[in-house]
Design a protein around this motif. Structure first.
Motif, PDB file in Angstrom:
ATOM      1  N   GLY A  85       0.774  -1.234   0.000  1.00  0.00           N
ATOM      2  CA  GLY A  85       0.000   0.000   0.000  1.00  0.00           C
ATOM      3  C   GLY A  85       0.806   1.285   0.000  1.00  0.00           C
ATOM      4  N   PHE A  86       2.121   1.204  -0.134  1.00  0.00           N
ATOM      5  CA  PHE A  86       2.941   2.405  -0.248  1.00  0.00           C
ATOM      6  C   PHE A  86       2.944   2.868  -1.709  1.00  0.00           C
ATOM      7  CE2 PHE A  86       6.101   2.838   3.439  1.00  0.00           C
ATOM      8  CZ  PHE A  86       5.239   2.251   4.345  1.00  0.00           C
ATOM      9  N   SER A  87       3.105   4.185  -1.913  1.00  0.00           N
ATOM     10  CA  SER A  87       3.386   4.650  -3.267  1.00  0.00           C
ATOM     11  C   SER A  87       4.891   4.515  -3.488  1.00  0.00           C
ATOM     12  CB  SER A  87       2.961   6.117  -3.428  1.00  0.00           C
ATOM     13  OG  SER A  87       3.838   6.944  -2.697  1.00  0.00           O
ATOM     14  N   VAL A  88       5.315   4.672  -4.746  1.00  0.00           N
ATOM     15  CA  VAL A  88       6.750   4.600  -5.047  1.00  0.00           C
ATOM     16  C   VAL A  88       7.504   5.646  -4.226  1.00  0.00           C
ATOM     17  CG1 VAL A  88       8.485   4.880  -6.861  1.00  0.00           C
ATOM     18  CG2 VAL A  88       6.349   3.678  -7.357  1.00  0.00           C
ATOM     19  N   ALA A  89       6.928   6.857  -4.162  1.00  0.00           N
ATOM     20  CA  ALA A  89       7.585   7.942  -3.419  1.00  0.00           C
ATOM     21  C   ALA A  89       7.672   7.622  -1.924  1.00  0.00           C
ATOM     22  CB  ALA A  89       6.831   9.251  -3.638  1.00  0.00           C
ATOM     23  N   ASP A  90       6.615   7.009  -1.369  1.00  0.00           N
ATOM     24  CA  ASP A  90       6.635   6.629   0.053  1.00  0.00           C
ATOM     25  C   ASP A  90       7.784   5.669   0.330  1.00  0.00           C
ATOM     26  OD1 ASP A  90       4.290   8.035   0.458  1.00  0.00           O
ATOM     27  OD2 ASP A  90       3.021   6.277   0.115  1.00  0.00           O
ATOM     28  N   SER A  98      13.983  -3.243   9.728  1.00  0.00           N
ATOM     29  CA  SER A  98      12.870  -2.550  10.363  1.00  0.00           C
ATOM     30  C   SER A  98      11.932  -1.947   9.313  1.00  0.00           C
ATOM     31  CB  SER A  98      13.385  -1.467  11.292  1.00  0.00           C
ATOM     32  OG  SER A  98      13.954  -0.424  10.549  1.00  0.00           O
ATOM     33  N   GLN A  99      12.478  -1.589   8.149  1.00  0.00           N
ATOM     34  CA  GLN A  99      11.612  -1.100   7.080  1.00  0.00           C
ATOM     35  C   GLN A  99      10.661  -2.207   6.631  1.00  0.00           C
ATOM     36  OE1 GLN A  99      15.202   1.451   5.113  1.00  0.00           O
ATOM     37  NE2 GLN A  99      13.510   1.012   3.751  1.00  0.00           N
ATOM     38  N   MET A 100      11.177  -3.433   6.553  1.00  0.00           N
ATOM     39  CA  MET A 100      10.330  -4.571   6.181  1.00  0.00           C
ATOM     40  C   MET A 100       9.251  -4.792   7.241  1.00  0.00           C
ATOM     41  SD  MET A 100      11.585  -6.042   3.327  1.00  0.00           S
ATOM     42  CE  MET A 100      13.109  -6.424   2.448  1.00  0.00           C
ATOM     43  N   VAL A 101       9.647  -4.692   8.495  1.00  0.00           N
ATOM     44  CA  VAL A 101       8.682  -4.840   9.590  1.00  0.00           C
ATOM     45  C   VAL A 101       7.614  -3.750   9.473  1.00  0.00           C
ATOM     46  CG1 VAL A 101       8.377  -4.676  12.097  1.00  0.00           C
ATOM     47  CG2 VAL A 101      10.309  -5.945  11.157  1.00  0.00           C
ATOM     48  N   GLY A 102       8.049  -2.544   9.185  1.00  0.00           N
ATOM     49  CA  GLY A 102       7.129  -1.417   9.048  1.00  0.00           C
ATOM     50  C   GLY A 102       6.079  -1.645   7.973  1.00  0.00           C
ATOM     51  N   ILE A 103       6.509  -2.073   6.780  1.00  0.00           N
ATOM     52  CA  ILE A 103       5.526  -2.253   5.703  1.00  0.00           C
ATOM     53  C   ILE A 103       4.620  -3.446   5.978  1.00  0.00           C
ATOM     54  CG2 ILE A 103       6.833  -1.078   3.914  1.00  0.00           C
ATOM     55  CD1 ILE A 103       7.692  -3.858   2.880  1.00  0.00           C
ATOM     56  N   GLU A 104       5.171  -4.484   6.597  1.00  0.00           N
ATOM     57  CA  GLU A 104       4.358  -5.667   6.916  1.00  0.00           C
ATOM     58  C   GLU A 104       3.221  -5.268   7.859  1.00  0.00           C
ATOM     59  OE1 GLU A 104       4.313  -9.084   6.543  1.00  0.00           O
ATOM     60  OE2 GLU A 104       3.460  -9.848   8.415  1.00  0.00           O
ATOM     61  N   ALA A 115      10.438  -0.610  -6.343  1.00  0.00           N
ATOM     62  CA  ALA A 115       9.078  -0.074  -6.228  1.00  0.00           C
ATOM     63  C   ALA A 115       8.431   0.086  -7.598  1.00  0.00           C
ATOM     64  CB  ALA A 115       9.113   1.266  -5.495  1.00  0.00           C
ATOM     65  N   LEU A 116       9.221   0.553  -8.570  1.00  0.00           N
ATOM     66  CA  LEU A 116       8.686   0.688  -9.928  1.00  0.00           C
ATOM     67  C   LEU A 116       8.292  -0.674 -10.482  1.00  0.00           C
ATOM     68  CD1 LEU A 116      11.174   3.325 -11.378  1.00  0.00           C
ATOM     69  CD2 LEU A 116       8.761   3.669 -10.788  1.00  0.00           C
ATOM     70  N   PHE A 117       9.139  -1.659 -10.202  1.00  0.00           N
ATOM     71  CA  PHE A 117       8.833  -3.028 -10.623  1.00  0.00           C
ATOM     72  C   PHE A 117       7.586  -3.541  -9.902  1.00  0.00           C
ATOM     73  CE2 PHE A 117       9.339  -7.598  -9.741  1.00  0.00           C
ATOM     74  CZ  PHE A 117       9.276  -8.083 -11.037  1.00  0.00           C
ATOM     75  N   GLY A 118       7.487  -3.241  -8.609  1.00  0.00           N
ATOM     76  CA  GLY A 118       6.360  -3.715  -7.801  1.00  0.00           C
ATOM     77  C   GLY A 118       5.028  -3.197  -8.297  1.00  0.00           C
ATOM     78  N   GLN A 119       5.043  -2.007  -8.902  1.00  0.00           N
ATOM     79  CA  GLN A 119       3.813  -1.422  -9.427  1.00  0.00           C
ATOM     80  C   GLN A 119       3.227  -2.249 -10.567  1.00  0.00           C
ATOM     81  OE1 GLN A 119       4.840   2.602 -10.574  1.00  0.00           O
ATOM     82  NE2 GLN A 119       3.237   3.323  -9.207  1.00  0.00           N
ATOM     83  N   MET A 174      -3.080  16.319  -1.090  1.00  0.00           N
ATOM     84  CA  MET A 174      -2.750  15.050  -0.415  1.00  0.00           C
ATOM     85  C   MET A 174      -3.864  14.684   0.573  1.00  0.00           C
ATOM     86  SD  MET A 174       0.727  14.140   1.617  1.00  0.00           S
ATOM     87  CE  MET A 174       1.714  14.860   0.302  1.00  0.00           C
ATOM     88  N   ASP A 175      -4.369  13.456   0.493  1.00  0.00           N
ATOM     89  CA  ASP A 175      -5.462  13.093   1.392  1.00  0.00           C
ATOM     90  C   ASP A 175      -4.933  12.731   2.776  1.00  0.00           C
ATOM     91  OD1 ASP A 175      -5.649   9.701   1.294  1.00  0.00           O
ATOM     92  OD2 ASP A 175      -4.540  10.727  -0.274  1.00  0.00           O
ATOM     93  N   ALA A 176      -5.861  12.685   3.735  1.00  0.00           N
ATOM     94  CA  ALA A 176      -5.480  12.521   5.138  1.00  0.00           C
ATOM     95  C   ALA A 176      -4.792  11.185   5.383  1.00  0.00           C
ATOM     96  CB  ALA A 176      -6.724  12.646   6.014  1.00  0.00           C
ATOM     97  N   GLN A 177      -5.253  10.146   4.693  1.00  0.00           N
ATOM     98  CA  GLN A 177      -4.678   8.831   4.916  1.00  0.00           C
ATOM     99  C   GLN A 177      -3.211   8.780   4.501  1.00  0.00           C
ATOM    100  OE1 GLN A 177      -6.779   5.742   2.893  1.00  0.00           O
ATOM    101  NE2 GLN A 177      -6.041   4.152   4.276  1.00  0.00           N
ATOM    102  N   HIS A 178      -2.936   9.422   3.362  1.00  0.00           N
ATOM    103  CA  HIS A 178      -1.560   9.424   2.882  1.00  0.00           C
ATOM    104  C   HIS A 178      -0.675  10.273   3.781  1.00  0.00           C
ATOM    105  CE1 HIS A 178       1.623  10.116  -0.373  1.00  0.00           C
ATOM    106  NE2 HIS A 178       1.792   8.932   0.166  1.00  0.00           N
ATOM    107  N   LEU A 179      -1.257  11.364   4.276  1.00  0.00           N
ATOM    108  CA  LEU A 179      -0.510  12.232   5.177  1.00  0.00           C
ATOM    109  C   LEU A 179      -0.126  11.473   6.443  1.00  0.00           C
ATOM    110  CD1 LEU A 179       0.391  15.185   5.097  1.00  0.00           C
ATOM    111  CD2 LEU A 179      -1.555  15.735   6.552  1.00  0.00           C
ATOM    112  N   SER A 180      -1.042  10.636   6.926  1.00  0.00           N
ATOM    113  CA  SER A 180      -0.731   9.892   8.149  1.00  0.00           C
ATOM    114  C   SER A 180       0.347   8.845   7.889  1.00  0.00           C
ATOM    115  CB  SER A 180      -1.991   9.260   8.739  1.00  0.00           C
ATOM    116  OG  SER A 180      -2.430   8.197   7.944  1.00  0.00           O
ATOM    117  N   LEU A 181       0.428   8.331   6.668  1.00  0.00           N
ATOM    118  CA  LEU A 181       1.523   7.414   6.343  1.00  0.00           C
ATOM    119  C   LEU A 181       2.859   8.150   6.377  1.00  0.00           C
ATOM    120  CD1 LEU A 181       2.866   4.825   5.377  1.00  0.00           C
ATOM    121  CD2 LEU A 181       2.184   5.381   3.046  1.00  0.00           C
TER     122      LEU A 181
END
Lengths: 239, 102
Positions: free
Chosen positions: A35-40, A53-59, A149-153, B1-8
């Motif tokens: 559920g992350f965007s590429v930028a995230d 910890s990044q893996m833990v975070g996204i999980e 991330a680009l690949f994941g999309q 930017m929506d609130a959900q994305h901001l919270s991420l």
């Protein structure tokens, strides 16, 4: 800045960068899948800069775990860095305050291991060397995240191509990496049973805190197995 | 930017700050107190393995047969080889189970 030291750092960090690259790409792909965007994903790699910890975070984020619990879990997984920064203190005392602040940001597992080794062998730990070693790992880590991330999309159903097993196996690999530590088996067995029981009786996400707490408490209660090595934190492999 | 994305984004920043705190915390700690009490050290030492185990065990028990089998294969590989090799073999195992056997 000393150019020769900086170059020596670059050379030293290069193989670490190569071995970390697949994990950077994997993180990027799985982050997008959770559920992350590429930028995230890129933003997280650039700011947190701690693979496991990044893996833990996204999980946990992907499983809609409460944000404070996600942050707490990231903190817990990275807790070993407290021991690292305590341990390298004696080698970087001559850094300026700005240099120290930057050095702490780059303090990933191999950076710690290499700094400690260098210091113990009596080689000078200069800021130029430290920075070269750190940056040659840091920037490719971000780039590999972007590529992943680009690949994941492009991936439609992650289950169909088996992506969903990668995180649990990755975490399993990390757990195995700790198996030389004192009380490894009792801690892992306790946390395993407690987390499964918590999952069953309380439900997600409480299995993380309850399971972890059970193992940590046990470690504190058990009599010491043997004298811990003093003054040097054990090095784990991030990947 | 929506609130959900901001919270991420807030979440990521908080995670970054928490990580940074662990990376300079030890330096501050060691300059304050000279030795960490043994029981505290034992507890701190157990933190990462304990946390990570909670992400492994439930996945193994509740993840279904295919995931459990792949994890078991990866575990055996992991006793001898790198994490990268575990991922590769585990991935092959789950793909074979899903697309060939089942």
């Amino acid at each position: 800045m000393n150019r020769d030291d900086f170059r020596a750092g670059l050379r030293g960090g290069f193989p670490v960068m190569l071995s970390a690259s697949p994990f950077g790409a994997l993180f990027g792909a799985l982050a997008v899948d959770n559920g992350f965007s590429v930028a995230d994903a890129v933003f997280m790699s650039a700011t947190v800069y701690a693979g496991a910890s990044q893996m833990v975070g996204i999980e946990l984020f992907g499983n809609n775990v409460q944000p404070w619990l996600v942050v707490l879990s990231v903190f817990a997984v990275n807790f070993r860095h407290v021991l690292y920064s305590a341990s390298i203190a004696k080698h970087i005392r001559h850094f300026t305050i700005i240099q120290k602040l930057l050095a702490f940001f780059l303090l990933v597992d191999p950076q710690y291991a290499e700094t400690e080794q260098r210091g113990e062998r009596g080689l000078p730990v200069t800021f130029s060397w430290y920075l070269g070693f750190g940056l040659v790992i840091y920037f490719p880590w971000i780039l590999n995240t972007l590529i992943g991330a680009l690949f994941g999309q492009l991936i439609g159903d992650p289950k169909a191509i088996g992506l969903d097993v990668l995180l649990p196996i990755y975490f399993l690999g990390l757990v195995l990496g700790f198996r030389k530590r004192d009380r490894f088996l009792p801690v892992v067995a306790t946390s395993a049973v407690a987390s499964v029981a918590a999952m069953h009786f309380v439900g997600s996400p409480w299995h993380v805190s309850i399971g972890a707490l059970a193992g940590i408490l046990l470690a504190a209660i058990l009599p010491p197995e043997h004298r811990l090595r003093q003054g040097r934190a054990p090095v784990e492999k991030e990947a | 930017m929506d609130a959900q994305h901001l919270s991420l984004l807030y979440l990521i920043v908080a995670a970054a700050l928490a990580t940074y705190a662990t990376r300079f915390g030890g330096y501050v700690l060691i300059t304050q107190l000279k030795r960490i009490p043994p029981r505290l050290e034992a507890a701190l030492n157990a933190v990462p393995a304990a946390v990570l185990t909670t992400l492994v065990a439930p996945a193994f028990v509740y993840g279904g047969f295919d995931v459990a089998a792949a994890m078991l294969v990866a575990f055996v590989i992991g006793l001898r080889f790198s994490t990268l090799r575990m991922l590769l073999v585990g991935w092959v195992a789950v793909m074979v189970i899903r697309h060939v056997i089942l």
